[in-house]
Design an enzyme around this catalytic site. Structure first.
Site, PDB file in Angstrom:
ATOM      1  CG  ASP A  56      -0.361  -0.060   2.525  1.00 58.47           C
ATOM      2  OD1 ASP A  56       0.884  -0.089   2.613  1.00 58.47           O
ATOM      3  OD2 ASP A  56      -1.108  -0.072   3.533  1.00 58.47           O
ATOM      4  CD  GLU A  91       0.091  -1.379   8.012  1.00 58.85           C
ATOM      5  OE1 GLU A  91      -0.270  -0.638   8.947  1.00 58.85           O
ATOM      6  OE2 GLU A  91       0.647  -0.951   6.985  1.00 58.85           O
ATOM      7  CG  ASP A 142       0.218  -4.023   2.125  1.00 53.77           C
ATOM      8  OD1 ASP A 142       0.262  -4.849   3.062  1.00 53.77           O
ATOM      9  OD2 ASP A 142       1.078  -3.135   1.972  1.00 53.77           O
ATOM     10  CE  LYS A 155       2.995  -5.895   3.995  1.00 53.39           C
ATOM     11  NZ  LYS A 155       2.412  -4.732   4.725  1.00 53.39           N
ATOM     12  CD  GLU A 211       7.359  -0.350   8.273  1.00 55.20           C
ATOM     13  OE1 GLU A 211       6.477  -1.055   7.774  1.00 55.20           O
ATOM     14  OE2 GLU A 211       7.604   0.808   7.888  1.00 55.20           O
TER      15      GLU A 211
HETATM   16  O1  KIV Z   1       3.359  -1.281   1.759  1.00 56.45           O
HETATM   17  C1  KIV Z   1       4.543  -1.635   1.804  1.00 56.45           C
HETATM   18  O2  KIV Z   1       5.325  -1.403   0.874  1.00 56.45           O
HETATM   19  C2  KIV Z   1       5.005  -2.328   2.999  1.00 56.45           C
HETATM   20  C3  KIV Z   1       6.467  -2.573   3.138  1.00 56.45           C
HETATM   21  C4  KIV Z   1       7.149  -1.308   3.482  1.00 56.45           C
HETATM   22  C5  KIV Z   1       6.745  -3.661   4.108  1.00 56.45           C
HETATM   23  O3  KIV Z   1       4.228  -2.674   3.824  1.00 56.45           O
END
Ligand code: KIV
Length: 266
Positions: free
Chosen positions: A49, A120, A88, A118, A183
């Protein structure tokens, strides 16, 4: 769906940890970049994202929508034949109920050729991770600094609460996450998490003792316009390469040395 033997699947990605094979991941948001990155032999490609910032020009990752993420994930999915492609879940999809998260993640896997999502979150997202995994959707968790929570945290800060980070990591693993992004956390905490988890840890600003690393490709290539965090190592200066090429082209157009006969038809 045909799949070559070289394709990195979720189980292969997980097995890298016990094999001691360090995992490299980079972000991609378009077909050409994704194809080039895939040919480099990296193991994972993230449709992050961060596209909100490096592609769309926003200040944070919050504005990008699910439809926009899917639009870019389709391009990346078409380009990649080796790496594992992870997408994401955008803000606030994973914070507005399990049904919504499963529906959004399901759309991502149905409409793109990508293989995992993914989200968060750690302990706070255990039920959602578990529901996604039950629905057949592989999930990578993301703990430590969570850019989607920047308004709550009040900035992009290193996260140092060891007990919370350990709980987040272990709860995400228990809920079924196949990997976890760490992170902006101190290297010693990342090492402890890595040594006590069975699933691979992918660090960004988390030191060398994670099972793998991820960077935003624009940062790696020196293509970022804003602040570059301390954890980024620029391996190229494409901003300069592009500026020089554009200026050379401009000059050749102005003095009529382009196009010359080699680049013209008779
Ligand atoms: O959105 C993204 O690029 C990320 C990375 C920085 C891990 O979550």
């Amino acid at each position: 769906m045909s799949q070559t033997n070289s394709r990195i699947t979720v189980p292969k990605f997980q097995a890298f940890k016990s094999q001691g094979h360090r995992i490299s991941m980079l972000t991609a948001y378009d077909y050409t970049t994704a194809a080039i990155l895939d040919q480099s032999g990296i193991e994972g490609i993230l449709v992050g994202d961060t596209m909100a910032m490096v592609v769309q020009g926003h200040d944070t990752t919050l504005p990008v929508t699910l439809d926009e993420i899917i639009y870019h994930a389709e391009m990346v999915g078409r380009a990649v034949s080796n790496a594992l492609v992870i997408v994401d879940l955008p803000f606030p999809t994973n914070h507005v109920g399990i049904h919504n998260a499963v529906t959004s993640a399901g759309r991502i896997l149905k409409e793109t050729k990508c293989q995992a999502v993914k989200l968060e979150g750690g302990a706070d997202q255990a039920e959602t991770i578990s529901a996604l995994v039950t629905a057949g959707i592989p999930v990578m968790a993301h703990i430590g600094l969570r850019p989607q929570s920047v308004l709550t945290i009040g900035g992009y800060k290193v996260q140092r609460d060891r007990d919370q980070l350990m709980e987040d990591a272990h709860t995400a693993q228990q809920a079924g996450a196949f990997g976890i992004v760490l992170e902006c956390i101190p290297s010693e905490i990342a090492e402890e998490i890595t040594n006590t988890l069975a699933i691979p840890t992918i660090g960004i600003g988390a030191g060398v003792n994670c099972d793998g690393q991820v960077l935003v490709t624009n940062d790696l290539l020196g293509l970022s316009l804003g602040h570059v965090p301390r954890f980024v190592k620029q391996h190229a200066n494409l901003k300069q390469v592009i500026a020089d090429a554009a200026a050379a082209y401009r000059d050749e157009v102005r003095d009529s040395s382009f196009p010359d006969s080699e680049h013209s038809y008779s």
